[in-house]
Design an enzyme around this catalytic site. Sequence first.
Site, short mmCIF file in Angstrom:
data_model
loop_
_atom_site.label_atom_id
_atom_site.label_comp_id
_atom_site.label_asym_id
_atom_site.label_seq_id
_atom_site.Cartn_x
_atom_site.Cartn_y
_atom_site.Cartn_z
N GLU A 149 -2.74 37.27 -10.33
CA GLU A 149 -1.94 36.25 -9.64
C GLU A 149 -2.41 36.14 -8.20
O GLU A 149 -1.91 36.87 -7.32
CB GLU A 149 -0.46 36.67 -9.62
CG GLU A 149 0.22 36.59 -10.96
CD GLU A 149 1.70 36.24 -10.80
OE1 GLU A 149 2.16 35.36 -11.53
OE2 GLU A 149 2.38 36.82 -9.93
N HIS A 206 4.49 42.89 -8.37
CA HIS A 206 4.47 41.44 -8.10
C HIS A 206 4.32 41.21 -6.58
O HIS A 206 4.89 41.96 -5.79
CB HIS A 206 5.77 40.80 -8.63
CG HIS A 206 5.70 39.31 -8.61
ND1 HIS A 206 5.91 38.58 -7.47
CD2 HIS A 206 5.42 38.41 -9.59
CE1 HIS A 206 5.76 37.29 -7.75
NE2 HIS A 206 5.46 37.17 -9.04
#
Length: 253
Positions: A165, A95
Amino acid sequence: MAKPLLVANWKNYPSSLSEAQRLLRELAKKRELFKKVSLFIAPPSPYLESVSNKIKRFGSLACQDISSLAKGTYTGEVTSEMLKSFAVRLAIVGHSERRALGETSKDVASKIDVALKSGIAPLVCIGELERDKDGEHFEFLRQELKLMLSGISKNEVVKIALAYEPVWAVGKYAKEAINPQELSQTVIFLRKVLGDLFGRAAADKVPILYGGSVEPANAGELMNGSGIRGFLVGRSSLNAESLEAIARDIISL
Ligand code: PGA
């Protein structure tokens, strides 16, 4: 067709266990709807047990990170063995908020390896820091993907999922998220790179999710025709009504 994937990344919220339990009770009231998607909740690690016990009837447990280290004296690390004991089925790896703390693509590759070996599906995050009008960010994405997936085979890649993302779109508002055309272009590109690395048949089996300012206001248009199989949702996943609305949007397509 497989059910759409909806992964709730709670980050380090809610700020207490009792609030987390309240949110779970709210989500449980909507379980008939959530059963129509593949819902995963990735809570902060101290809440894993509590979420694990309550989510069984309408979803599955995920984690926000996984240690690349096995058993040993590593203060603070949460190992795959521990995560398995709570029935964690999916691990978010790479992430951007972990990368901002120093995680490299090489670290992510080790985490993917550990997750696969322990039977936890890695949800591999990838995204550019900024869009370049000449398209140079595509080359960045290609290199990242190659580095992160360098240690896995054609048979293993079908067990991962990818979360695109774009870092510039994380934590903003719906109107600042990526637009559906750019999303669809990037999904085609990522699938092509996967195809170059592992062959078309394997590449087609890898679900690609989108994350970054997904809200009820934009979920439907982002999902519609863009080639994604679902969402990785941050802020909006902390509100039961918002998550419900997103689920409703994606199952109605
Ligand atoms: P956001 O976060 O939905 O709040 O933008 C997404 C993520 O960080 O996974």
